[in-house]
Design an enzyme around this catalytic site. Structure first.
Site, PDB file in Angstrom:
ATOM      1  N   HIS A  70       0.824  -1.201   0.000  1.00  0.00           N
ATOM      2  CA  HIS A  70       0.000   0.000   0.000  1.00  0.00           C
ATOM      3  C   HIS A  70       0.863   1.257   0.000  1.00  0.00           C
ATOM      4  O   HIS A  70       0.497   2.277  -0.590  1.00  0.00           O
ATOM      5  CB  HIS A  70      -0.916  -0.007   1.223  1.00  0.00           C
TER       6      HIS A  70
ATOM      7  N   ARG B 225      -7.929  -8.608  -9.509  1.00  0.00           N
ATOM      8  CA  ARG B 225      -7.665  -9.789  -8.690  1.00  0.00           C
ATOM      9  C   ARG B 225      -8.535  -9.723  -7.435  1.00  0.00           C
ATOM     10  O   ARG B 225      -8.152  -9.131  -6.433  1.00  0.00           O
ATOM     11  CB  ARG B 225      -6.176  -9.854  -8.335  1.00  0.00           C
TER      12      ARG B 225
ATOM     13  N   ARG C 139     -11.683 -11.285 -12.009  1.00  0.00           N
ATOM     14  CA  ARG C 139     -11.342 -12.696 -11.882  1.00  0.00           C
ATOM     15  C   ARG C 139     -11.907 -13.207 -10.555  1.00  0.00           C
ATOM     16  O   ARG C 139     -11.674 -12.618  -9.510  1.00  0.00           O
ATOM     17  CB  ARG C 139      -9.824 -12.877 -11.903  1.00  0.00           C
TER      18      ARG C 139
ATOM     19  N   GLU D 167      -4.500 -20.890 -18.806  1.00  0.00           N
ATOM     20  CA  GLU D 167      -3.274 -20.887 -18.016  1.00  0.00           C
ATOM     21  C   GLU D 167      -2.562 -22.230 -17.994  1.00  0.00           C
ATOM     22  O   GLU D 167      -1.457 -22.324 -17.455  1.00  0.00           O
ATOM     23  CB  GLU D 167      -3.591 -20.487 -16.573  1.00  0.00           C
TER      24      GLU D 167
ATOM     25  N   ASN E 135       1.768 -15.788 -17.125  1.00  0.00           N
ATOM     26  CA  ASN E 135       2.661 -16.150 -16.014  1.00  0.00           C
ATOM     27  C   ASN E 135       2.545 -17.636 -15.687  1.00  0.00           C
ATOM     28  O   ASN E 135       3.546 -18.359 -15.635  1.00  0.00           O
ATOM     29  CB  ASN E 135       2.329 -15.320 -14.765  1.00  0.00           C
ATOM     30  N   ASP E 136       1.324 -18.100 -15.454  1.00  0.00           N
ATOM     31  CA  ASP E 136       1.121 -19.519 -15.142  1.00  0.00           C
ATOM     32  C   ASP E 136       1.293 -20.401 -16.369  1.00  0.00           C
ATOM     33  O   ASP E 136       1.812 -21.516 -16.267  1.00  0.00           O
ATOM     34  CB  ASP E 136      -0.267 -19.743 -14.538  1.00  0.00           C
TER      35      ASP E 136
ATOM     36  N   ARG F  11       9.586 -20.203 -11.432  1.00  0.00           N
ATOM     37  CA  ARG F  11      10.470 -19.043 -11.575  1.00  0.00           C
ATOM     38  C   ARG F  11      10.927 -18.479 -10.240  1.00  0.00           C
ATOM     39  O   ARG F  11      11.789 -17.601 -10.204  1.00  0.00           O
ATOM     40  CB  ARG F  11       9.798 -17.956 -12.407  1.00  0.00           C
TER      41      ARG F  11
ATOM     42  N   CYS G 182      -3.203 -11.081 -20.033  1.00  0.00           N
ATOM     43  CA  CYS G 182      -3.156 -10.274 -18.805  1.00  0.00           C
ATOM     44  C   CYS G 182      -1.972 -10.642 -17.922  1.00  0.00           C
ATOM     45  O   CYS G 182      -1.939 -10.298 -16.747  1.00  0.00           O
ATOM     46  CB  CYS G 182      -4.458 -10.403 -18.015  1.00  0.00           C
TER      47      CYS G 182
END
Length: 603
Positions: free
Chosen positions: A207, A314, A350, A454, A477-478, A488, A525
């Site tokens: 934050h 998310r 999502r 994914e 990413n996935d 990774r 994305c």
């Protein structure tokens, strides 16, 4: 708090040229200035046994400290209400945390059950929370512990009788350095005499980092031991884009970075017009450029950079940082604000993506009692978790449908690997719709439904999925990790994580073609979307939407508007003929060097 003033500047690395330090750049900008190092009071919570007749007084003392902390946050919120409206929801979440059961109730239980002082009881509560967070690998989730600690530290300070402090009051521009800054601290740094800040702790999605970006304060974090390696009065160079700090620069370094600062200003000026331009190629082919965000307070940044929608929200972060677990009305408030703020642009939410390394202990009790998994990445996660916890899934879908009356909603199911999974999720969604109809609740009639691609099975079944949904979203990413069998986060194999691997690019192309064959859009994305070198390939492969960090949007928009679509298509065809990841990357870099007159690493 005291201002540290000494002359020692020991090396962090032990190298012969120790003045260049590498941290994490969380808010871009290059500044050169004098440092003020802040050292706060260290609160050590010793354990003191209390007689039984003192327990209620100790509980009352703790309650008074929490109330005073709450009053301080409320006053701070009021002071910044005019110019930090979007970031103020962070303060709201901190106010809620003060009375959260993990902090407030647990501390009172310790006081009563152990007959101990409030300071020690609060320290034990915080330690219990930290132990939970230490087991979480996901960086987005893990960084939320910092918020809980900031809240607890405020209460600690009051319990120990420390006077409220002002971060810094200087008559000249300075760079502020501390072990850590809370979001509230960062808001108070919003003055003309603060050039930037450095801290030892924090992460990109903290934050504090979000507030820094909202205020345009250059910042570098993650600089271990920086408060002991720099002294008040030292001159430093801070590069918030590259995450670099130069301590006591020489005259040549100062001149170099002054030129870089001017270049950055020039680049910012060059990019500024693109914020308001449409995202299309030179010959008018449109591609939507959207934002990936985790929290509602990022909306200000989304609007600043001209995003054309939210390509990935998310939603698990609402379940994480709202205490106690959010109910349907709390979720509805978040989704309504998202949709209303972005209208008429689409917002892709999502559904709950937990499990794996993102298992949240304060979801329903029976969920947290599931047996530990030997391989969480292949276990009960994402859509599988939602289909296992139907009550929780239903609550989220009800909130989403209710919010759809206020904007353009797209619901995205994560990690779908088979058609039965998709059918089951759609059946639950239909049941929710039917229930709302019976209740007379009005909701949007044009809600779009999509699945995240994914895993390799989703790529192979993309043609089948495309007949069942309104859009596909590729989570690179996935997809890269599952396809190449690469973790990774594992230092021994992380170098093998390759977005340019021919298999990865061919899977992306196969998914795009499958979606287009059924007349639906396909987006990316993952992190590939926000990298110029990757984005130019994705555009050439025919992607319809790229979703990325908001600040990158103007860079990708400039790239897009520089090319004719036929050029990009030809590039896509050429890239698919490469048989090696490094060959692919070299080819793209050479192509951009010849055809694109801008730097590709200027953000």
């Amino acid at each position: 708090m005291e201002i540290e003033n000494n002359n020692a500047t020991p090396s962090l690395s032990g190298e012969s040229t120790p003045n260049l330090l590498q941290g994490i750049g969380v808010s871009p900008g290059i500044v050169i200035g004098r440092v003020v190092v802040i050292k706060r009071h260290t609160c050590r919570a010793g354990r003191y046994h209390l007689p039984p007749d003192h327990i209620q007084k100790e509980v009352a003392r703790f309650h008074q400290a929490v109330t005073r902390a709450e009053d301080e946050l409320v006053r701070l919120r009021e002071n910044f209400a005019d110019d930090l409206a979007d970031a103020l929801s962070i303060i709201d979440s901190h106010i809620l945390m003060l009375k959260d059961r993990m902090i407030y109730d647990q501390t009172i239980r310790f006081i009563k059950s152990k007959n101990v002082n409030a300071e020690w009881a609060l320290a034990q509560s915080l330690n219990h929370i930290k132990n939970r967070f230490d087991k979480i690998a996901d960086p987005y989730i893990k960084e939320r512990y910092a918020d809980i600690k900031h809240v607890a530290d405020r209460v600690f300070s009051i319990l120990f009788g420390h006077k409220p402090y002002q971060l810094v009051q200087e008559n000249e521009p300075v760079i502020v350095v501390a072990n850590d800054f809370s979001p509230e601290d960062t808001m108070q740094l919003h003055t003309e005499n603060i050039l930037g800040f450095l801290s030892e702790k924090g992460g990109v999605t903290s934050h504090t980092a979000i507030v820094a970006r909202s205020l345009n304060i250059p910042a570098v974090i993650g600089l271990t031991h920086i408060t002991g390696s720099i002294a008040t009065g030292d001159t430093i160079i801070l590069d918030g884009g590259l995450g670099q700090v130069i301590i006591k620069p020489d005259s040549e370094q100062v001149q170099v970075y002054r030129r870089k600062a001017l270049q950055s200003e020039v680049i910012a000026d060059e990019l500024a017009p693109y914020v308001h331009l449409s995202s299309e190629t030179f010959d008018g082919y449109s591609v939507r450029l959207s934002a990936n965000i985790e929290m509602i307070e990022e909306l200000q940044t989304v609007h600043r950079y001209g995003c054309e929608g939210i390509g990935l929200f998310r939603s698990e972060f609402d379940f994480f940082h709202q205490q106690p677990q959010p109910d349907e009305n709390a979720l509805l408030a978040t989704y309504r604000q998202l949709l209303d703020s972005m209208s008429p642009h689409p917002v892709t939410v999502r559904t709950l993506d937990v499990g794996g390394d993102k298992f949240l202990d304060h979801l329903p009790d029976h969920s947290s009692q599931l047996d530990p998994e030997r391989n969480p990445a292949l276990g009960l996660r994402s859509i599988r978790f939602s289909l296992h916890e139907i009550k929780l899934f239903t609550m989220q879908l009800r909130a989403l449908l209710k919010a759809s009356a206020y904007g353009r909603l797209r619901i995205l199911f994560p990690l779908v690997s088979s058609l039965p999974e998709l059918h089951q999720a759609k059946a639950i969604l239909r049941k929710v719709s039917s229930d709302l109809d019976k209740e007379g609740v009005v909701y949007g009639s044009d809600i779009e439904l999509g699945v995240m691609v994914e895993v390799p099975s989703a790529v192979i079944l993309a043609d089948v999925f495309s007949k069942e949904v309104d859009f596909l979203a590729i989570g690179t990413n996935d997809l890269i990790q599952y396809s190449l069998a690469i973790d990774r986060s594992n230092q021994h194999v992380a170098h093998m994580y390759d977005p340019f691997h021919p298999a990865v690019l061919r899977m992306i192309k196969q998914t795009i073609d499958a979606g287009h064959a059924q007349g639906i859009s396909v987006s990316v994305c993952g992190e590939m979307a926000g990298d110029v070198i990757c984005a130019v390939v994705l555009l050439g492969l025919g992607i319809d939407e790229l979703s990325m960090r908001p600040a990158v949007i103007p860079h990708i928009k400039r790239l897009l508007r520089h090319f004719h679509y036929e050029q990009l298509q030809q590039l896509g065809e050429d890239v698919l003929r490469c048989v090696d990841g490094q060959q692919t990357k070299n080819f793209i870099k050479a192509y951009l060097a010849q055809h694109y007159p801008y730097q590709c690493n200027n953000y």
